[in-house]
Design a protein around this motif. Structure first.
Motif, PDB file in Angstrom:
ATOM      1  N   HIS A  56      -0.192   3.164 -18.643  1.00 45.01           N
ATOM      2  CA  HIS A  56       0.081   2.966 -17.213  1.00 45.01           C
ATOM      3  C   HIS A  56      -1.118   3.287 -16.330  1.00 45.01           C
ATOM      4  O   HIS A  56      -0.994   3.981 -15.319  1.00 45.01           O
ATOM      5  CB  HIS A  56       1.315   3.768 -16.782  1.00 45.01           C
ATOM      6  CG  HIS A  56       2.499   3.527 -17.662  1.00 45.01           C
ATOM      7  ND1 HIS A  56       3.208   2.348 -17.636  1.00 45.01           N
ATOM      8  CD2 HIS A  56       3.071   4.291 -18.621  1.00 45.01           C
ATOM      9  CE1 HIS A  56       4.172   2.403 -18.535  1.00 45.01           C
ATOM     10  NE2 HIS A  56       4.104   3.564 -19.156  1.00 45.01           N
ATOM     11  N   LEU A  57      -2.276   2.762 -16.709  1.00 44.74           N
ATOM     12  CA  LEU A  57      -3.489   2.901 -15.916  1.00 44.74           C
ATOM     13  C   LEU A  57      -4.095   1.536 -15.640  1.00 44.74           C
ATOM     14  O   LEU A  57      -4.021   0.639 -16.478  1.00 44.74           O
ATOM     15  CB  LEU A  57      -4.543   3.747 -16.644  1.00 44.74           C
ATOM     16  CG  LEU A  57      -4.278   5.229 -16.826  1.00 44.74           C
ATOM     17  CD1 LEU A  57      -5.406   5.870 -17.634  1.00 44.74           C
ATOM     18  CD2 LEU A  57      -4.118   5.935 -15.484  1.00 44.74           C
ATOM     19  N   GLU A  61      -8.695   3.028 -12.386  1.00 49.77           N
ATOM     20  CA  GLU A  61      -8.176   4.389 -12.550  1.00 49.77           C
ATOM     21  C   GLU A  61      -8.830   5.052 -13.766  1.00 49.77           C
ATOM     22  O   GLU A  61      -9.224   6.223 -13.717  1.00 49.77           O
ATOM     23  CB  GLU A  61      -6.656   4.366 -12.711  1.00 49.77           C
ATOM     24  CG  GLU A  61      -5.931   3.953 -11.447  1.00 49.77           C
ATOM     25  CD  GLU A  61      -4.440   3.753 -11.653  1.00 49.77           C
ATOM     26  OE1 GLU A  61      -3.663   4.275 -10.832  1.00 49.77           O
ATOM     27  OE2 GLU A  61      -4.071   3.069 -12.636  1.00 49.77           O
ATOM     28  N   ARG A  99      -5.176   7.445  -3.973  1.00 44.58           N
ATOM     29  CA  ARG A  99      -4.153   6.805  -4.799  1.00 44.58           C
ATOM     30  C   ARG A  99      -3.892   7.576  -6.089  1.00 44.58           C
ATOM     31  O   ARG A  99      -2.747   7.721  -6.513  1.00 44.58           O
ATOM     32  CB  ARG A  99      -4.547   5.359  -5.075  1.00 44.58           C
ATOM     33  CG  ARG A  99      -4.493   4.510  -3.790  1.00 44.58           C
ATOM     34  CD  ARG A  99      -5.084   3.145  -3.960  1.00 44.58           C
ATOM     35  NE  ARG A  99      -4.293   2.323  -4.861  1.00 44.58           N
ATOM     36  CZ  ARG A  99      -4.670   1.124  -5.282  1.00 44.58           C
ATOM     37  NH1 ARG A  99      -5.821   0.611  -4.883  1.00 44.58           N
ATOM     38  NH2 ARG A  99      -3.897   0.427  -6.099  1.00 44.58           N
ATOM     39  N   LEU A 100      -4.958   8.076  -6.720  1.00 45.39           N
ATOM     40  CA  LEU A 100      -4.793   8.872  -7.939  1.00 45.39           C
ATOM     41  C   LEU A 100      -4.112  10.203  -7.635  1.00 45.39           C
ATOM     42  O   LEU A 100      -3.301  10.684  -8.432  1.00 45.39           O
ATOM     43  CB  LEU A 100      -6.148   9.105  -8.616  1.00 45.39           C
ATOM     44  CG  LEU A 100      -6.754   7.879  -9.292  1.00 45.39           C
ATOM     45  CD1 LEU A 100      -8.224   8.130  -9.632  1.00 45.39           C
ATOM     46  CD2 LEU A 100      -5.972   7.500 -10.539  1.00 45.39           C
ATOM     47  N   GLU A 101      -4.419  10.774  -6.488  1.00 49.62           N
ATOM     48  CA  GLU A 101      -3.780  12.030  -6.092  1.00 49.62           C
ATOM     49  C   GLU A 101      -2.283  11.801  -5.841  1.00 49.62           C
ATOM     50  O   GLU A 101      -1.450  12.604  -6.268  1.00 49.62           O
ATOM     51  CB  GLU A 101      -4.462  12.584  -4.842  1.00 49.62           C
ATOM     52  CG  GLU A 101      -4.051  13.989  -4.488  1.00 49.62           C
ATOM     53  CD  GLU A 101      -4.876  14.572  -3.353  1.00 49.62           C
ATOM     54  OE1 GLU A 101      -5.177  15.773  -3.430  1.00 49.62           O
ATOM     55  OE2 GLU A 101      -5.208  13.834  -2.402  1.00 49.62           O
ATOM     56  N   ALA A 102      -1.945  10.690  -5.201  1.00 48.63           N
ATOM     57  CA  ALA A 102      -0.537  10.367  -4.950  1.00 48.63           C
ATOM     58  C   ALA A 102       0.238  10.187  -6.255  1.00 48.63           C
ATOM     59  O   ALA A 102       1.438  10.466  -6.314  1.00 48.63           O
ATOM     60  CB  ALA A 102      -0.428   9.115  -4.084  1.00 48.63           C
ATOM     61  N   ARG A 103      -0.435   9.746  -7.298  1.00 49.58           N
ATOM     62  CA  ARG A 103       0.204   9.554  -8.611  1.00 49.58           C
ATOM     63  C   ARG A 103       0.216  10.838  -9.438  1.00 49.58           C
ATOM     64  O   ARG A 103       0.728  10.855 -10.554  1.00 49.58           O
ATOM     65  CB  ARG A 103      -0.510   8.463  -9.393  1.00 49.58           C
ATOM     66  CG  ARG A 103      -0.298   7.085  -8.772  1.00 49.58           C
ATOM     67  CD  ARG A 103      -0.786   5.979  -9.657  1.00 49.58           C
ATOM     68  NE  ARG A 103      -0.092   6.013 -10.938  1.00 49.58           N
ATOM     69  CZ  ARG A 103      -0.564   5.451 -12.045  1.00 49.58           C
ATOM     70  NH1 ARG A 103      -1.711   4.815 -12.035  1.00 49.58           N
ATOM     71  NH2 ARG A 103       0.116   5.509 -13.172  1.00 49.58           N
ATOM     72  N   GLY A 104      -0.399  11.900  -8.921  1.00 45.14           N
ATOM     73  CA  GLY A 104      -0.417  13.168  -9.637  1.00 45.14           C
ATOM     74  C   GLY A 104      -1.423  13.233 -10.767  1.00 45.14           C
ATOM     75  O   GLY A 104      -1.304  14.078 -11.660  1.00 45.14           O
ATOM     76  N   LEU A 105      -2.442  12.366 -10.738  1.00 43.30           N
ATOM     77  CA  LEU A 105      -3.423  12.318 -11.813  1.00 43.30           C
ATOM     78  C   LEU A 105      -4.686  13.126 -11.501  1.00 43.30           C
ATOM     79  O   LEU A 105      -5.418  13.513 -12.416  1.00 43.30           O
ATOM     80  CB  LEU A 105      -3.779  10.877 -12.149  1.00 43.30           C
ATOM     81  CG  LEU A 105      -2.586  10.007 -12.581  1.00 43.30           C
ATOM     82  CD1 LEU A 105      -3.017   8.563 -12.797  1.00 43.30           C
ATOM     83  CD2 LEU A 105      -1.924  10.571 -13.818  1.00 43.30           C
ATOM     84  N   GLU A 125      -1.547  15.896 -16.264  1.00 46.79           N
ATOM     85  CA  GLU A 125      -1.104  14.516 -16.502  1.00 46.79           C
ATOM     86  C   GLU A 125      -2.295  13.561 -16.562  1.00 46.79           C
ATOM     87  O   GLU A 125      -2.351  12.663 -17.406  1.00 46.79           O
ATOM     88  CB  GLU A 125      -0.120  14.075 -15.416  1.00 46.79           C
ATOM     89  CG  GLU A 125       0.329  12.629 -15.504  1.00 46.79           C
ATOM     90  CD  GLU A 125       1.204  12.325 -16.712  1.00 46.79           C
ATOM     91  OE1 GLU A 125       1.343  11.136 -17.055  1.00 46.79           O
ATOM     92  OE2 GLU A 125       1.755  13.261 -17.319  1.00 46.79           O
ATOM     93  N   ARG A 129      -3.389  11.258 -19.752  1.00 41.52           N
ATOM     94  CA  ARG A 129      -3.488   9.794 -19.652  1.00 41.52           C
ATOM     95  C   ARG A 129      -4.868   9.290 -20.050  1.00 41.52           C
ATOM     96  O   ARG A 129      -4.988   8.297 -20.760  1.00 41.52           O
ATOM     97  CB  ARG A 129      -3.194   9.332 -18.223  1.00 41.52           C
ATOM     98  CG  ARG A 129      -1.802   9.540 -17.773  1.00 41.52           C
ATOM     99  CD  ARG A 129      -0.941   8.283 -17.948  1.00 41.52           C
ATOM    100  NE  ARG A 129       0.330   8.532 -17.330  1.00 41.52           N
ATOM    101  CZ  ARG A 129       0.697   8.052 -16.150  1.00 41.52           C
ATOM    102  NH1 ARG A 129      -0.085   7.251 -15.481  1.00 41.52           N
ATOM    103  NH2 ARG A 129       1.878   8.365 -15.661  1.00 41.52           N
TER     104      ARG A 129
END
Length: 168
Positions: A56-57, A61, A99-105, A125, A129
């Motif tokens: 899911h990347l 990302e 965007r990566l921060e919003a996804r918790g990555l 996480e 990933r």
């Protein structure tokens, strides 16, 4: 199963022959290399997107997460260092970090060395990933190279390094 690179004519051979027939006044030899490089890049792009999608990347990302992973523990870089490593503008990087921060990555933290500075770091996480994506990517890329004998791979890498080096 390993094969050697002596394979029959390919689509590039047909393209080169057609250009040679139509424009015998041109030296079309560069096409024998760069048309294959272009076709390989397209196949690799598809294979990479597929490998990254399994975890899911998106490709962009993976680029950011892998830059952080390569930084080593504690997997943090400044936004400026990420810009340098991923060759995008600072505005694009800010959007990507958001965007990566919003996804918790990833997460932003204050720099311990500069109170005004920010460091971007992998979350647990994000680390999971990017490690899974890298494992899948290497499996796909190793499979692509299976047509070469192990001894041929360093020679190919050296030749490509010489050509790409003029741009780096």
């Amino acid at each position: 199963m390993e094969q050697h690179c002596d394979v029959g004519p390919d689509e590039v051979d047909r393209i080169v022959a057609a250009w040679h027939r139509e424009r015998p006044d041109l030296d079309v030899e560069p096409l024998t290399v760069f048309s294959r490089v272009d076709r390989l890049a397209r196949h690799l792009d598809r294979a990479r997107r597929t490998a990254f999608a399994r975890v899911h990347l998106e490709t962009w990302e993976f680029d950011v997460l892998s830059a952080l992973r390569r930084a080593g523990d504690p997997y943090r870089l400044s936004p400026g260092a990420l810009v340098t490593q991923t060759l995008v503008t600072s505005g694009t990087m800010t959007n990507r970090i958001d965007r990566l921060e919003a996804r918790g990555l990833v997460e932003r933290r204050r720099s311990p060395d500069d109170r005004r500075g920010v460091l971007v770091g992998l979350t647990a996480e994000g680390l999971d990933r990017v490690d899974a994506a890298m494992t899948d990517l290497l499996a796909v890329e190793a499979q692509v190279l299976d047509v070469l004998a192990p001894g041929e791979r360093p020679a190919l890498a050296a030749l490509l390094r010489a050509v790409v080096g003029q741009f780096d």
